[in-house]
Scaffold this active site. Structure first.
Site, PDB file in Angstrom:
ATOM      1  CB  ALA A 171      24.559   9.593  17.060  1.00 43.74           C
ATOM      2  CG  ASP A 192      15.568  16.904   7.514  1.00 46.57           C
ATOM      3  OD1 ASP A 192      14.799  17.024   6.541  1.00 46.57           O
ATOM      4  OD2 ASP A 192      15.927  15.801   7.962  1.00 46.57           O
TER       5      ASP A 192
END
Length: 559
Positions: free
Chosen positions: A139, A290
């Protein structure tokens, strides 16, 4: 070998593209051994074999990373996921794959407009920026302002990305099954399981509404912490293809120079970021997978904002107990406790428990004299991963994410504070997790669950016995036996039958030749009866057979 697998003509062009990239980066052996080159040649698609000279000097893991980058988002995500699997790959590979990035050229704004208009309907936005704020493989992000004046960001899924990822995943699934079936040395890397994990991860990342739900869950978990902010989600304009959330203005966590220029305290920011992550892992059991500095925004007052929850990990209460037990066993040099945890992780795989216990004991002894403050979690997890890899124990997916998150987290803390020690920071959270296990309420809950499981087992015995009897009565009972060395036993029986057959034929030849040589008359050659020659040939064949039987028995005895 693969013609039935890739029968769909629509997948062949992409398969050819993948093969060409692998060949270009010196990974053509994968293409050959999977039989892909033969299939493509049969369909008239010729592959150009050869390796680009500019990558010939690179290490295999470097060439693999470059190939994955060129192949696009699905393969980049595959590499990023493999970078978390130190239980499968050596450190040199995971460190190289960790360099994979998903920054790509942005999609033209006009291509995104149909999705934006469909998701927003009657536009509530002002000042929608045409230039992307950030662009990634799944995205890209554009900034805007609501009519109320609230700054927001629009995270918009790339057009056509779902179909492209799905096609790549189908090819990867086919190749994974082929690898497990045709390449024995590939089986220990569990390619089918790895691709299955990749599919589940990508399906979640492609659905931007899932990320929005993750964001809201983190916001609830940190609702009482004024120093940790999580963006607000605007659900009225959020869907699977677009995520609209509050834009928090701040300094990116990886811009250390700007942090210093703004007069912020690096150590305080690092401590808050690490504490937030440890709370996610050890208390909430739901963590950002992450946790690099780019996913943190630094705010005035040394506060932080957490962003980007597309990749998350989950730890069940049982898994958190295992993790705490492993760390406690390590600290107290109790290899039995550590062994029990690793045996729980192995699944159904056979493991040499004595050798595994010895390796764990050696690990504990190596760190026995180390001060807790000097212990590096990253180094410890690297050692544990090496032991798992040596014993072919594959980490569950949630733990693989956790190991990677902890290693990244330690690097995060040291980037802000060179004297940072993750173990010291984690100790209060570990103590809290340990104490909560023995709280009366939690102990009662675990006791109730154990009693419920036991009563359920007892209650199911009559039903299971009735079903067993019914299956036996109708001839549906099946017993599967897994006998070790059965194949070797069958080979021995087969060899014995071969020798017996040759022995019988040899005896028959001797008897038959003796009878033939006693018969007088018949045609002669050089004055000798032709039947005598036949008898001699029979004797020679019998002699050769006898030598073969003797040699076979001798070789069998040596084996």
């Amino acid at each position: 070998m693969v013609s039935g697998v890739f029968s769909a003509a629509r997948e062949l062009p992409r398969l050819r593209e993948i093969s060409s990239v692998l060949i270009r980066y010196g990974l053509g052996d994968i293409v050959r051994r999977a039989g892909v080159s033969t299939l493509l040649e049969r369909t008239g698609q010729v592959l150009q074999w050869g390796q680009a000279s500019e990558v010939a000097h690179l290490e295999p893991q470097q060439r693999a990373r470059l190939a994955l980058e060129q192949l696009g988002p699905t393969f980049v995500k595959l590499g990023q996921m493999l970078s978390t699997r130190e239980d499968l790959l050596p450190a040199a590979w995971t460190e190289e794959l960790n360099r994979l990035y998903s920054q790509v050229a942005p999609v033209p704004f006009d291509d995104l407009l149909p999705q934006i208009e469909q998701a927003l309907g009657r536009s509530p936005l002002e000042d929608l920026e045409r230039e992307p704020y950030a662009a990634a493989s799944i995205a890209q992000i554009h900034r805007a302002t609501l009519t109320s004046g609230t700054p927001v960001i629009l995270k918009i899924r790339r057009p056509g990305i779902v179909a492209k990822v799905d096609a790549d995943l189908r090819i990867l699934e086919h190749l994974a099954h082929l690898a497990e079936r045709e390449i024995p040395e590939a089986r220990r890397y569990r390619p089918v399981d790895v691709v299955g994990q990749l599919r589940r991860s990508l399906e979640r990342e492609l659905d931007l509404a899932v990320e929005a739900r993750n964001t809201e869950r983190f916001a609830r978990n940190f609702a009482g912490d004024l120093d940790v902010l999580v963006p607000r989600i605007y659900w009225e304009w959020t869907s699977s293809s677009m995520n609209v959330q509050e834009h928090i203005e701040g300094i990116r966590g990886d811009d250390l120079e700007a942090i210093d220029n703004a007069g912020l305290d690096r150590k305080a920011i690092g401590a808050r970021g690490v504490d937030a992550m440890l709370k996610m892992i050890l208390i909430d059991g739901f963590f950002q997978a992450d946790p690099h500095p780019g996913n943190v925004m630094c705010l005035p007052g040394n506060r932080i904002a957490l962003i980007d929850f597309g990749m998350v990990g989950r730890l069940s209460p049982a898994r958190r107990i295992q993790l705490v037990n492993l760390l406690a066993g390590f600290v107290h040099q109790d290899e039995e406790t550590m062994l029990e945890v690793l045996l729980d992780w192995r699944g159904n795989e056979a493991v040499n428990e004595a050798r595994l216990a010895a390796d764990l004991g050696e690990l504990a002894v190596d760190y026995s004299d180390a001060q807790l403050k000097d212990l590096r979690i990253g180094t410890l997890l690297h050692r544990v991963s090496a032991i798992l890899r040596e014993h072919s124990i594959v980490l569950p997916a949630d733990l693989a994410l956790l190991f990677k998150a902890l290693i990244t987290l330690e690097g995060f803390g040291r980037q802000y504070d060179p004297e940072f020690r993750l173990v010291e920071r984690a100790e209060p959270f570990l103590n809290r997790a340990m104490s909560e296990r023995y709280q009366p309420v939690d102990a009662l809950r675990r006791g109730q669950a154990t009693l419920s499981d036991f009563l359920g087992l007892v209650a199911s015995i009559p039903r299971d016995l009735a079903r067993l009897v019914k299956d036996a009565r109708h001839g549906r009972m099946r017993v599967d036996l897994d006998l070790k060395r059965l194949d070797a036993f069958g080979d021995r029986v087969h060899d014995a039958l071969d020798r017996a057959t040759i022995g019988i034929m040899t005896a028959s030849l001797v008897v038959g030749s003796s009878i033939v040589m006693t018969v007088s008359g018949g045609p002669t050659v050089f004055g000798v009866s032709l039947l005598t020659y036949c008898g001699l040939v029979g004797y020679l064949i019998a002699f050769g057979n006898s030598l073969w039987v003797i040699l076979s028995i001798w070789r069998s005895g040596r084996r």
